[in-house]
Design an enzyme around this catalytic site. Structure first.
Site, PDB file in Angstrom:
ATOM      1  N   ASP A  29       0.847  -1.142  -0.110  1.00 54.16           N
ATOM      2  CA  ASP A  29       0.015   0.218   0.013  1.00 54.16           C
ATOM      3  C   ASP A  29       0.942   1.361   0.172  1.00 54.16           C
ATOM      4  O   ASP A  29       2.040   1.128   0.397  1.00 54.16           O
ATOM      5  CB  ASP A  29      -1.085  -0.047   1.128  1.00 54.16           C
ATOM      6  N   TYR A  79     -14.594   8.298 -11.610  1.00 51.95           N
ATOM      7  CA  TYR A  79     -14.365   7.066 -11.062  1.00 51.95           C
ATOM      8  C   TYR A  79     -14.754   6.128 -11.817  1.00 51.95           C
ATOM      9  O   TYR A  79     -14.107   5.016 -11.956  1.00 51.95           O
ATOM     10  CB  TYR A  79     -15.007   7.114  -9.542  1.00 51.95           C
ATOM     11  N   ASN A  84     -21.265  -1.235  -2.712  1.00 46.90           N
ATOM     12  CA  ASN A  84     -21.048  -0.385  -1.533  1.00 46.90           C
ATOM     13  C   ASN A  84     -20.728  -1.661  -0.404  1.00 46.90           C
ATOM     14  O   ASN A  84     -21.545  -2.242   0.010  1.00 46.90           O
ATOM     15  CB  ASN A  84     -22.315   0.277  -1.016  1.00 46.90           C
ATOM     16  N   LYS A  91     -17.818   6.031   3.172  1.00 43.12           N
ATOM     17  CA  LYS A  91     -19.038   5.803   2.677  1.00 43.12           C
ATOM     18  C   LYS A  91     -20.432   5.915   3.423  1.00 43.12           C
ATOM     19  O   LYS A  91     -20.044   6.083   4.587  1.00 43.12           O
ATOM     20  CB  LYS A  91     -19.022   4.261   1.856  1.00 43.12           C
ATOM     21  N   LYS A 111     -21.995   9.347  12.438  1.00 44.03           N
ATOM     22  CA  LYS A 111     -22.954  10.556  13.001  1.00 44.03           C
ATOM     23  C   LYS A 111     -24.162  10.257  13.982  1.00 44.03           C
ATOM     24  O   LYS A 111     -24.327  10.890  14.902  1.00 44.03           O
ATOM     25  CB  LYS A 111     -23.831  10.880  11.683  1.00 44.03           C
ATOM     26  N   ARG A 115     -29.808   2.486  -6.870  1.00 39.92           N
ATOM     27  CA  ARG A 115     -28.843   1.532  -7.330  1.00 39.92           C
ATOM     28  C   ARG A 115     -28.867   0.213  -6.339  1.00 39.92           C
ATOM     29  O   ARG A 115     -28.747   0.342  -5.054  1.00 39.92           O
ATOM     30  CB  ARG A 115     -27.576   2.057  -7.181  1.00 39.92           C
TER      31      ARG A 115
HETATM   32  P1  NAD Z   1      -9.491   1.926   0.551  1.00 35.11           P
HETATM   33  O1  NAD Z   1      -9.507   3.327   0.220  1.00 35.11           O
HETATM   34  O2  NAD Z   1      -9.780   1.495   1.947  1.00 35.11           O
HETATM   35  O3  NAD Z   1      -8.371   1.309  -0.016  1.00 35.11           O
HETATM   36  C1  NAD Z   1      -7.712   1.228  -1.122  1.00 35.11           C
HETATM   37  C2  NAD Z   1      -6.268   1.418  -0.775  1.00 35.11           C
HETATM   38  O4  NAD Z   1      -5.397   1.434  -1.908  1.00 35.11           O
HETATM   39  C3  NAD Z   1      -5.815   2.467   0.148  1.00 35.11           C
HETATM   40  O5  NAD Z   1      -5.379   1.781   1.505  1.00 35.11           O
HETATM   41  C4  NAD Z   1      -4.987   3.195  -0.473  1.00 35.11           C
HETATM   42  O6  NAD Z   1      -3.794   3.990   0.062  1.00 35.11           O
HETATM   43  C5  NAD Z   1      -4.391   2.378  -1.590  1.00 35.11           C
HETATM   44  N1  NAD Z   1      -3.749   3.227  -2.689  1.00 35.11           N
HETATM   45  C6  NAD Z   1      -4.184   4.100  -3.224  1.00 35.11           C
HETATM   46  N2  NAD Z   1      -3.139   4.615  -4.167  1.00 35.11           N
HETATM   47  C7  NAD Z   1      -2.304   3.622  -4.081  1.00 35.11           C
HETATM   48  C8  NAD Z   1      -1.070   3.621  -4.901  1.00 35.11           C
HETATM   49  N3  NAD Z   1      -0.772   4.556  -5.813  1.00 35.11           N
HETATM   50  N4  NAD Z   1      -0.203   2.377  -4.468  1.00 35.11           N
HETATM   51  C9  NAD Z   1      -0.448   1.950  -3.501  1.00 35.11           C
HETATM   52  N5  NAD Z   1      -1.700   1.675  -2.895  1.00 35.11           N
HETATM   53  C10 NAD Z   1      -2.305   2.978  -3.208  1.00 35.11           C
HETATM   54  O7  NAD Z   1     -10.799   1.316  -0.271  1.00 35.11           O
HETATM   55  P2  NAD Z   1     -11.559  -0.180  -0.347  1.00 35.11           P
HETATM   56  O8  NAD Z   1     -12.890   0.134   0.263  1.00 35.11           O
HETATM   57  O9  NAD Z   1     -10.622  -1.110   0.387  1.00 35.11           O
HETATM   58  O10 NAD Z   1     -11.762  -0.401  -1.773  1.00 35.11           O
HETATM   59  C11 NAD Z   1     -10.886  -1.416  -2.525  1.00 35.11           C
HETATM   60  C12 NAD Z   1     -11.044  -1.497  -3.931  1.00 35.11           C
HETATM   61  O11 NAD Z   1     -12.370  -1.872  -4.293  1.00 35.11           O
HETATM   62  C13 NAD Z   1     -10.850  -0.319  -4.833  1.00 35.11           C
HETATM   63  O12 NAD Z   1     -10.540  -0.506  -6.160  1.00 35.11           O
HETATM   64  C14 NAD Z   1     -12.219   0.141  -4.978  1.00 35.11           C
HETATM   65  O13 NAD Z   1     -12.661   1.192  -5.935  1.00 35.11           O
HETATM   66  C15 NAD Z   1     -13.256  -0.802  -4.877  1.00 35.11           C
HETATM   67  N6  NAD Z   1     -14.455  -0.837  -4.592  1.00 35.11           N
HETATM   68  C16 NAD Z   1     -14.734  -0.467  -3.468  1.00 35.11           C
HETATM   69  C17 NAD Z   1     -16.067  -0.392  -2.837  1.00 35.11           C
HETATM   70  C18 NAD Z   1     -16.684  -0.033  -1.654  1.00 35.11           C
HETATM   71  O14 NAD Z   1     -17.748  -0.038  -1.119  1.00 35.11           O
HETATM   72  N7  NAD Z   1     -15.582  -0.347  -0.538  1.00 35.11           N
HETATM   73  C19 NAD Z   1     -17.038  -0.625  -3.949  1.00 35.11           C
HETATM   74  C20 NAD Z   1     -16.789  -0.801  -5.192  1.00 35.11           C
HETATM   75  C21 NAD Z   1     -15.556  -0.784  -5.487  1.00 35.11           C
END
Ligand code: NAD
Length: 329
Positions: A36, A151, A180, A194, A202, A288
């Site tokens: 990360d 996004y 989500n 989220k 809250k 959604r």
């Molecule tokens: P999160 O933000 O908690 O985790 C993402 C991680 O990626 C973070 O810790 C961040 O530091 C790391 N990151 C960002 N840029 C980086 C880089 N350049 N190099 C290395 N690490 C990097 O988000 P999450 O909720 O764990 O989501 C994980 C994946 O699932 C993402 O791709 C997100 O788009 C996808 N997603 C999540 C949800 C949700 O509801 N949480 C829904 C749809 C899709």
């Protein structure tokens, strides 16, 4: 796949990545590489028996390191957040395209056997999400393309990148469209949180301070479905280890309005709050939820944790974090 093959989890300091590493360990996987960009102190879940690296995966050389000797790569790294973040940071969201593109190249060159990409319900055509009570979204509703600006376009492009790397280079890519995801050990304040985490925070703050009011973004009539983290982690590994190659929904089919989400959180906390609706705040699409016909057909499974049950655990975790004076990372 045997337990001693190397698995790389990208975005392991984040919410889903951290939960995945925890689960892989619990399943007996002995070689896990966790990566990360966040300082190690800020990772939600940290394990000493895992190879931990703080690296920027938008850089190709770091992706080559991530892929070296790996059997599997899970790409969960993204610069993202809830609606408040993605509506105001479209360029940052789109730059995440570098992570998946460089990881695909590195995985191809290193001979990685399986590659997972975390896509999102934000890829779906906006015209299909204009009403509060719309039919749930099916996989074919992503086209004709009209995804969430910023996004969603990045997610849709990266999905196709995965597909073409599979078709042209034989990289075994698997793509989930998460709807989500919520649960403990994720972002709950600071602007990237989220709806479920924001509502829990809250409500917990109202309970703690005695100020029995809550701000809700939009009219609260927006509908969504929310998937508990354990279902997400299970579905992710199930898909990765399967032969199913097309993008597939991994989400809950239990659709609720934001007002109903607040009702549940109030009930868990044992409070009733005055609701103040902020109609100028980002609120996303009106309706959604996840159509699970395909996942049930292919895997005879769907995410099934009841929102009430998952939210209870999440609320308690956020309440405890607030009481402990913790900051979200
Ligand atoms: P999160 O933000 O908690 O985790 C993402 C991680 O990626 C973070 O810790 C961040 O530091 C790391 N990151 C960002 N840029 C980086 C880089 N350049 N190099 C290395 N690490 C990097 O988000 P999450 O909720 O764990 O989501 C994980 C994946 O699932 C993402 O791709 C997100 O788009 C996808 N997603 C999540 C949800 C949700 O509801 N949480 C829904 C749809 C899709």
């Amino acid at each position: 796949m045997s337990n001693d093959q190397l698995i790389t989890v990208c975005g392991a300091g984040g919410f889903i990545g951290g939960a995945l590493v925890a689960d892989l360990r619990a399943k007996g996987h002995t070689r896990i590489r966790a990566i990360d960009i966040k300082p190690f102190d800020h990772w939600y879940q940290k394990f000493d028996d895992v190879e931990n690296h703080v690296l920027d995966l938008s850089l190709l050389e770091n992706c080559r390191f991530a892929a070296k000797d790996a059997h599997t790569i899970y790409n969960l790294a993204a610069d993202m957040g809830g609606m408040g973040f993605i509506e105001n940071n479209k360029a940052l969201c789109m730059i995440t395209v570098l992570i998946n593109s460089h990881l695909c190249l590195a995985a191809r060159d290193a001979g990685v056997q399986r590659f997972f990409y975390a896509s999102s319900a934000c890829v779906y055509n906006g015209d299909k999400q204009k009403e509060y009570n719309i039919p749930a979204l099916k996989e074919e509703d992503a086209y004709p393309a009209l995804p969430e600006d910023g996004y969603g376009w990045e997610k849709l492009f990266s999905e196709r990148m995965c597909r073409h790397f599979r078709e042209d280079f034989g990289l075994q890519t698997r793509v989930a469209r998460y709807h989500n995801v919520y649960g403990p050990h994720g972002t709950w304040d600071g602007g990237r949180e989220k709806a479920p985490a924001a509502v829990c925070r809250k409500v917990a703050m109202a309970k703690i301070t005695g100020n029995h009011e809550i701000e809700i973004w939009g009219t609260g009539d927006q509908t969504r479905s929310f998937m508990y983290i354990t279902d997400c982690v299970y579905g992710t590994q199930m898909l990765l280890n399967s032969d199913w190659v097309d993008p597939i929904n991994i989400g809950s089919a239990e659709m609720v309005s934001i007002n109903q989400l607040v009702d549940i959180a109030e009930d868990i906390a044992g409070v009733k709050l005055k609701r103040n609706y902020n109609l100028n705040a980002p609120k996303g699409v009106n309706g959604r939820s996840s159509d699970n016909t395909l996942i049930k057909k292919v895997f005879n499974w769907e995410p099934s944790t009841r929102l009430r049950d998952g939210l209870e655990i999440t609320y308690k975790w956020i309440y405890d974090e607030i009481m402990a004076g913790a900051k979200s990372r």
